[in-house]
Design a protein around this motif. Structure first.
Motif, PDB file in Angstrom:
ATOM      1  N   GLY A   1      -2.814  -3.433  -6.920  1.00 35.33           N
ATOM      2  CA  GLY A   1      -4.043  -2.701  -7.186  1.00 35.33           C
ATOM      3  C   GLY A   1      -5.273  -3.576  -7.233  1.00 35.33           C
ATOM      4  O   GLY A   1      -6.357  -3.105  -7.561  1.00 35.33           O
TER       5      GLY A   1
ATOM      6  N   MET B   1       0.845  -1.184   0.000  1.00 31.59           N
ATOM      7  CA  MET B   1       0.000   0.000   0.000  1.00 31.59           C
ATOM      8  C   MET B   1       0.884   1.239   0.000  1.00 31.59           C
ATOM      9  O   MET B   1       0.926   1.996   0.964  1.00 31.59           O
ATOM     10  CB  MET B   1      -0.925  -0.015   1.220  1.00 31.59           C
TER      11      MET B   1
ATOM     12  N   ASN C   1     -11.121  -6.410  -6.708  1.00 28.59           N
ATOM     13  CA  ASN C   1     -11.342  -6.332  -8.155  1.00 28.59           C
ATOM     14  C   ASN C   1     -11.551  -7.757  -8.654  1.00 28.59           C
ATOM     15  O   ASN C   1     -10.655  -8.595  -8.573  1.00 28.59           O
ATOM     16  CB  ASN C   1     -10.123  -5.683  -8.820  1.00 28.59           C
TER      17      ASN C   1
ATOM     18  N   PHE D   1      -8.698  -2.524  -3.008  1.00 27.35           N
ATOM     19  CA  PHE D   1      -8.752  -1.189  -2.431  1.00 27.35           C
ATOM     20  C   PHE D   1      -9.078  -1.389  -0.955  1.00 27.35           C
ATOM     21  O   PHE D   1      -9.997  -2.135  -0.617  1.00 27.35           O
ATOM     22  CB  PHE D   1      -9.832  -0.326  -3.086  1.00 27.35           C
TER      23      PHE D   1
ATOM     24  N   THR E   1      -4.522   1.297  -2.083  1.00 25.60           N
ATOM     25  CA  THR E   1      -4.616  -0.007  -2.734  1.00 25.60           C
ATOM     26  C   THR E   1      -3.539  -0.935  -2.203  1.00 25.60           C
ATOM     27  O   THR E   1      -2.460  -0.507  -1.820  1.00 25.60           O
ATOM     28  CB  THR E   1      -4.473   0.113  -4.261  1.00 25.60           C
TER      29      THR E   1
END
Length: 153
Positions: free
Chosen positions: A62, A44, A100, A65, A58
């Protein structure tokens, strides 16, 4: 597919699916300082102090989050997560992880590595749930750290 307005233009866009995980935590102030270090070490690098008692950024590459807040005002300090976790501690902070979907496996590995480090370096107790429903990981005084990702409770 969704419609997005930008000025006078109307454009089509795709909203990527994401999973939201919530980590309800009990820990001392010293634990929170260590947790911040672990977040930084977990990838991060863009860790931002949102207020004096919260962080966001993030993790990994990535794929996740993350947002953390401690000393947060909640209606209840009881654990909200439903399921068979068997934990009974007062919630002093919370982290949310937005995964994600296109990087699901990497995200799971990143979260597990973070929780493992949190367990090894702090005394924090926690319950990780999917939207406060099925429990995916716990750490309590009696059983230690348990990971239920394949079979949530």
């Amino acid at each position: 597919m969704v419609l997005i307005t930008q000025g006078n233009k109307l454009e089509c866009g795709v909203v990527k699916m994401a999973l939201d995980m919530y980590l309800e935590i009990n820990g001392k102030q010293a634990d929170w300082e260590t947790a911040k270090k672990i977040l930084y070490e977990s990838g991060m690098p863009h860790l931002e102090a949102h207020r004096h008692n919260s962080l966001w950024g993030t993790l990994g590459d990535g794929e996740v989050f993350a947002e953390a807040e401690w000393g947060l005002p909640r209606r209840t300090r009881e654990i909200i997560a439903e399921g068979a976790h068997g934990c009974s501690f007062l919630v002093e902070g919370e982290m949310s992880f937005r995964i994600n979907n296109s990087m699901y496996d990497e995200a799971v590995a990143t979260i597990k590595a973070f929780l493992t480090a949190l367990t090894e370096r702090t005394n924090m107790l926690f319950v990780l749930s999917f939207q406060y429903e099925g429990v995916y990981a716990i750490r309590d005084k009696e059983r230690g750290f348990e990971w239920f990702w394949q079979e949530p409770r």
